[in-house]
Design a protein around this motif. Structure first.
Motif, mmCIF file in Angstrom:
data_model
loop_
_atom_site.group_PDB
_atom_site.id
_atom_site.type_symbol
_atom_site.label_atom_id
_atom_site.label_comp_id
_atom_site.label_asym_id
_atom_site.label_seq_id
_atom_site.Cartn_x
_atom_site.Cartn_y
_atom_site.Cartn_z
ATOM 1 N N LEU A 17 0.830 -1.201 0.000
ATOM 2 C CA LEU A 17 0.000 0.000 0.000
ATOM 3 C C LEU A 17 0.867 1.256 0.000
ATOM 4 C CD1 LEU A 17 -2.807 1.347 0.271
ATOM 5 C CD2 LEU A 17 -2.540 1.146 2.761
ATOM 6 N N CYS A 18 1.921 1.232 0.787
ATOM 7 C CA CYS A 18 2.839 2.361 0.853
ATOM 8 C C CYS A 18 3.484 2.613 -0.509
ATOM 9 C CB CYS A 18 3.902 2.094 1.915
ATOM 10 S SG CYS A 18 5.080 3.441 2.125
ATOM 11 N N GLY A 19 3.939 1.546 -1.157
ATOM 12 C CA GLY A 19 4.558 1.678 -2.470
ATOM 13 C C GLY A 19 3.601 2.221 -3.517
ATOM 14 N N VAL A 20 2.351 1.766 -3.474
ATOM 15 C CA VAL A 20 1.350 2.257 -4.430
ATOM 16 C C VAL A 20 1.062 3.735 -4.195
ATOM 17 C CG1 VAL A 20 -1.060 2.049 -5.156
ATOM 18 C CG2 VAL A 20 0.314 -0.018 -4.768
ATOM 19 N N ALA A 21 0.851 4.113 -2.918
ATOM 20 C CA ALA A 21 0.578 5.518 -2.596
ATOM 21 C C ALA A 21 1.731 6.406 -3.031
ATOM 22 C CB ALA A 21 0.335 5.656 -1.098
ATOM 23 N N TRP A 22 2.933 5.929 -2.829
ATOM 24 C CA TRP A 22 4.135 6.680 -3.206
ATOM 25 C C TRP A 22 4.173 6.923 -4.718
ATOM 26 C CZ3 TRP A 22 9.576 4.632 -1.363
ATOM 27 C CH2 TRP A 22 10.539 5.633 -1.540
ATOM 28 N N ALA A 23 3.868 5.891 -5.491
ATOM 29 C CA ALA A 23 3.880 6.038 -6.944
ATOM 30 C C ALA A 23 2.779 6.978 -7.421
ATOM 31 C CB ALA A 23 3.728 4.665 -7.608
ATOM 32 N N LEU A 24 1.613 6.941 -6.766
ATOM 33 C CA LEU A 24 0.493 7.787 -7.176
ATOM 34 C C LEU A 24 0.756 9.265 -6.930
ATOM 35 C CD1 LEU A 24 -2.555 5.670 -5.930
ATOM 36 C CD2 LEU A 24 -1.733 5.924 -8.270
ATOM 37 N N ALA A 25 1.748 9.564 -6.088
ATOM 38 C CA ALA A 25 2.073 10.959 -5.797
ATOM 39 C C ALA A 25 2.712 11.650 -6.989
ATOM 40 C CB ALA A 25 2.999 11.042 -4.587
ATOM 41 N N PHE A 26 3.223 10.877 -7.945
ATOM 42 C CA PHE A 26 3.922 11.432 -9.103
ATOM 43 C C PHE A 26 3.052 11.282 -10.339
ATOM 44 C CE2 PHE A 26 7.105 10.239 -6.035
ATOM 45 C CZ PHE A 26 7.996 11.303 -6.065
ATOM 46 N N PRO A 27 3.295 12.111 -11.355
ATOM 47 C CA PRO A 27 2.546 11.945 -12.607
ATOM 48 C C PRO A 27 2.868 10.598 -13.229
ATOM 49 C CG PRO A 27 3.789 14.019 -12.571
ATOM 50 C CD PRO A 27 4.268 13.208 -11.423
ATOM 51 N N LEU A 28 1.911 9.982 -13.812
ATOM 52 C CA LEU A 28 0.496 10.214 -13.677
ATOM 53 C C LEU A 28 -0.065 9.204 -12.657
ATOM 54 C CD1 LEU A 28 -0.230 10.490 -17.497
ATOM 55 C CD2 LEU A 28 -0.336 12.368 -15.871
ATOM 56 N N PRO A 29 -1.010 9.554 -11.794
ATOM 57 C CA PRO A 29 -1.894 10.709 -11.867
ATOM 58 C C PRO A 29 -1.359 11.973 -11.181
ATOM 59 C CG PRO A 29 -2.624 9.289 -10.109
ATOM 60 C CD PRO A 29 -1.445 8.602 -10.754
ATOM 61 N N GLY A 30 -0.360 11.855 -10.296
ATOM 62 C CA GLY A 30 0.184 13.050 -9.677
ATOM 63 C C GLY A 30 -0.612 13.546 -8.488
ATOM 64 N N TRP A 31 -1.076 12.638 -7.625
ATOM 65 C CA TRP A 31 -1.783 13.041 -6.405
ATOM 66 C C TRP A 31 -0.735 13.379 -5.348
ATOM 67 C CZ3 TRP A 31 -5.346 8.122 -6.659
ATOM 68 C CH2 TRP A 31 -6.210 8.264 -7.752
ATOM 69 N N SER A 32 -0.275 14.617 -5.356
ATOM 70 C CA SER A 32 0.907 14.995 -4.577
ATOM 71 C C SER A 32 0.725 14.816 -3.074
ATOM 72 C CB SER A 32 1.292 16.441 -4.889
ATOM 73 O OG SER A 32 0.236 17.335 -4.574
ATOM 74 N N GLY A 33 -0.513 14.868 -2.585
ATOM 75 C CA GLY A 33 -0.739 14.690 -1.156
ATOM 76 C C GLY A 33 -0.307 13.330 -0.643
ATOM 77 N N MET A 34 -0.284 12.334 -1.526
ATOM 78 C CA MET A 34 0.131 10.988 -1.117
ATOM 79 C C MET A 34 1.573 10.964 -0.620
ATOM 80 S SD MET A 34 -2.278 8.688 -1.502
ATOM 81 C CE MET A 34 -3.791 8.305 -2.378
ATOM 82 N N ALA A 35 2.407 11.850 -1.149
ATOM 83 C CA ALA A 35 3.822 11.838 -0.785
ATOM 84 C C ALA A 35 4.028 12.083 0.703
ATOM 85 C CB ALA A 35 4.573 12.892 -1.599
ATOM 86 N N TRP A 36 3.144 12.860 1.319
ATOM 87 C CA TRP A 36 3.292 13.188 2.733
ATOM 88 C C TRP A 36 3.010 11.984 3.633
ATOM 89 C CZ3 TRP A 36 4.289 18.521 3.910
ATOM 90 C CH2 TRP A 36 4.256 19.363 2.796
ATOM 91 N N LEU A 37 2.359 10.962 3.081
ATOM 92 C CA LEU A 37 2.010 9.775 3.868
ATOM 93 C C LEU A 37 3.092 8.699 3.841
ATOM 94 C CD1 LEU A 37 -1.696 9.319 2.671
ATOM 95 C CD2 LEU A 37 -0.877 10.577 4.679
ATOM 96 N N VAL A 38 3.993 8.776 2.864
ATOM 97 C CA VAL A 38 4.924 7.672 2.645
ATOM 98 C C VAL A 38 5.924 7.497 3.804
ATOM 99 C CG1 VAL A 38 6.769 6.811 1.140
ATOM 100 C CG2 VAL A 38 4.654 7.743 0.155
ATOM 101 N N PRO A 39 6.677 8.529 4.195
ATOM 102 C CA PRO A 39 7.628 8.313 5.297
ATOM 103 C C PRO A 39 6.968 7.825 6.598
ATOM 104 C CG PRO A 39 8.147 10.332 4.123
ATOM 105 C CD PRO A 39 6.816 9.874 3.623
ATOM 106 N N PRO A 40 5.811 8.392 7.014
ATOM 107 C CA PRO A 40 5.207 7.860 8.241
ATOM 108 C C PRO A 40 4.744 6.410 8.120
ATOM 109 C CG PRO A 40 3.788 9.532 7.232
ATOM 110 C CD PRO A 40 5.121 9.610 6.569
ATOM 111 N N LEU A 41 4.253 6.008 6.936
ATOM 112 C CA LEU A 41 3.857 4.610 6.772
ATOM 113 C C LEU A 41 5.066 3.686 6.869
ATOM 114 C CD1 LEU A 41 1.212 4.776 3.889
ATOM 115 C CD2 LEU A 41 0.793 4.202 6.281
ATOM 116 N N LEU A 42 6.181 4.094 6.264
ATOM 117 C CA LEU A 42 7.394 3.281 6.349
ATOM 118 C C LEU A 42 7.919 3.216 7.773
ATOM 119 C CD1 LEU A 42 9.364 4.459 3.178
ATOM 120 C CD2 LEU A 42 8.353 2.210 3.554
ATOM 121 N N TRP A 43 7.788 4.300 8.511
ATOM 122 C CA TRP A 43 8.338 4.377 9.865
ATOM 123 C C TRP A 43 7.457 3.617 10.858
ATOM 124 C CZ3 TRP A 43 6.905 8.455 13.792
ATOM 125 C CH2 TRP A 43 7.702 8.371 14.930
ATOM 126 N N VAL A 44 6.185 4.010 10.947
ATOM 127 C CA VAL A 44 5.288 3.388 11.928
ATOM 128 C C VAL A 44 5.024 1.932 11.564
ATOM 129 C CG1 VAL A 44 2.978 3.495 12.939
ATOM 130 C CG2 VAL A 44 4.253 5.607 12.514
#
Length: 537
Positions: A17-44
């Protein structure tokens, strides 16, 4: 329940899930808000795991991310090498988030055994009961380690600085202005730090409910700094627009030609005339609009000696400069050296010295270790490949403008562009060919990376591409104009006429002057924290 939480394998869906969200943060589709979730998901998500288990978790997340992100590599017209290159590069890049998780588990040595409950919850409880200073220091160190690893990926093994965490925010204009000081790495730090701080706040809210407002301490500093960056960034963006209006700058009229020719046709000698006819027709349409400069993208486009003479005839008497790319051949002591080069043909009929591409693409423009491992040439159709150039160039164009040409992959390197920028230039001129990857996310991802070079160096960026994204971005990263069809697609053939301001005063940015100092400081901080934790490397 304890066994379920602490089992490494049941956390793999979270890694995916983390990997998918991370990829979706970049074009395409470019949902940039997803990028803010990646480090906390990897950490917690790795609380309670050993470092080697955490490494595997991070590697799986990274592998999923890069396989999705770089999916366009499958379209390369290289029968044996496309899928192999896609998987191999993804597997290599996945090492970096894996190392980050390993580092995070080493920096955060939990005293969890003093608490009851599952390992995951004991680690969470241990974290929230530490002092604010200790928690804040840990999150800063983890963010610094993220930057250090991105910096390493940009430089190791010739470097692959593609899609850093901060570049996902490329359309958030106020935020990206921090790149003029820190490079894109500063924005990666900010995204990582804010995400981790939010995760820390949620942990505090969940595991220290008796302290009603203690969770806010986690987010105050990163939130305050983010708001300051956004406020200052907004001022910078608006200030540049006011400067343009106040100066009443003269402009140079550029005709950017996007032929949209498949890479297989560029390689086929039988298609040389049809390819040239296509770009010649577009050039005639552009010249009818009386530009100052006609610009072609990277690629030969059937430009034989005969067709070069046809272009000279077409341009005669138009008072239009012409910028194009082709091979540049130089005789040397061992025979001949071939360069991927950009040329400037002036309105007076003079062919100026070329710019030779300095950063070549492995297996696309040269074969690494080909002298010792000649069988590697079987995986690519480029033959002997190109030699790298050794210096930047300036093109003094019609209309009094000065451009610094860069070719394709070069504009994704943060540390590679500063040498091209001087007080003389009006804009960077990017000439690219992403036609290798058909109509895919590659064109948008390339643009997202390239825009940061404008902000980092305080100059505009003009990009002319084979099949997108052709356009112009100003010195603050604002997209001023892009070529698109009636449905908004950026891949179709066409011409884009733009009027780019010239003669605006250039103020050297801190990043241009000092380079990757911020990334170096982050690396030093992460290393110091590792040593301080008495970590056995």
């Amino acid at each position: 329940m304890k066994a379920w939480l602490n089992s490494e394998t049941v956390r793999y869906p979270l890694a995916v899930l983390c990997g998918v969200a991370w990829a979706l943060a970049f074009p395409l589709p470019g949902w940039s808000g997803m990028a803010w979730l990646v480090p906390p998901l990897l950490w917690v998500g790795t609380f309670g795991l050993s470092r080697i288990e955490g490494f595997r978790f991070g590697y799986l997340a990274g592998l999923i991310h890069f396989l999705i992100l770089l999916r366009w590599m499958r379209h390369m017209p290289v029968s044996m090498g496309a899928y192999a290159a896609w998987v191999a590069l993804s597997a290599y890049c996945a090492l970096f988030p894996a190392v980050w998780v390993w580092v995070s588990l080493g920096l955060f040595k939990s005293a969890a055994s003093s608490y009851s409950g599952s390992d995951w919850s004991r680690v969470a409880v241990d974290y929230v009961h530490r002092s604010w200073l200790e928690r804040a220091g840990l999150l800063v160190a983890l963010s610094a380690a993220w930057v250090a690893l991105e910096w390493g990926r940009s430089r190791l093994l010739t470097g692959f600085p593609w899609a850093h965490l901060g570049s996902s925010q490329w359309q958030q204009l106020p935020l990206i202005q921090i790149a003029s000081i820190t490079g894109v790495y500063g924005l990666s730090f900010l995204v990582c730090w804010c995400g981790l701080s939010l995760a820390g706040a949620l942990l505090t809210l969940g595991f220290r409910p008796e302290s009603r407002w203690s969770w806010t301490a986690e987010t105050r500093l990163p939130l305050a700094i983010t708001l300051m960056v956004m406020g200052w960034g907004f001022w910078e963006v608006m200030g540049y627009r006011r400067l343009e209006a106040r100066m009443g700058a003269r402009t140079v009229k550029l005709a950017l030609v996007q032929p949209s020719v498949a890479q297989t046709l560029l390689w086929d000698p039988a298609e040389e005339e049809s390819v040239f006819a296509k770009i010649e027709s577009l050039s005639r349409q552009a010249l009818a609009l009386k530009p100052d400069v006609l610009v072609w993208p990277e690629g030969n486009f059937g430009l034989s000696q005969t067709n070069f003479l046809r272009m000279k005839t077409l341009l005669a008497g138009t008072k239009v400069d012409w910028v194009f790319c082709s091979d540049d051949i130089e005789e040397n002591s061992t025979g001949f050296a071939r360069f991927n080069a950009a040329f400037h043909y002036t309105a007076e009929g003079q062919l100026e010295p070329s710019y030779r591409k300095q950063r070549l693409v492995a297996f696309g423009e040269y074969v690494p270790l080909a002298r010792w491992l000649p069988f590697l040439k079987w995986f690519t159709p480029i033959g002997e490949g190109f030699q790298p150039g050794n210096r930047p160039s300036l093109f003094r164009l019609a209309g009094g403008s000065v451009a610094a040409p860069v070719i394709c992959f070069e504009d994704v390197f943060p540390h590679g562009i500063a040498g091209h920028v001087t007080s003389e230039i009006d804009f960077l001129l990017g000439l690219a060919n992403d036609g290798w990857f058909l109509e895919s996310a590659a064109q948008w991802q390339h643009s997202a990376n390239a825009v940061f070079r404008a902000v980092e160096n305080g100059v505009g960026l003009v990009r002319t591409c084979n099949n997108g994204v052709t356009g112009w971005w100003d010195a603050r990263g604002t997209r001023r104009s892009t070529l698109a069809d009636t449905e908004g697609g950026v891949y179709s053939p066409g011409i884009l006429i733009i009027a780019v301001p010239v003669g605006l005063p250039w103020v050297e940015t801190p990043y241009h002057r000092y380079g990757d100092v911020f990334a170096g400081l982050c690396t030093a901080l992460a290393g110091w924290r590792m040593i301080r934790a008495k970590w056995r490397l």
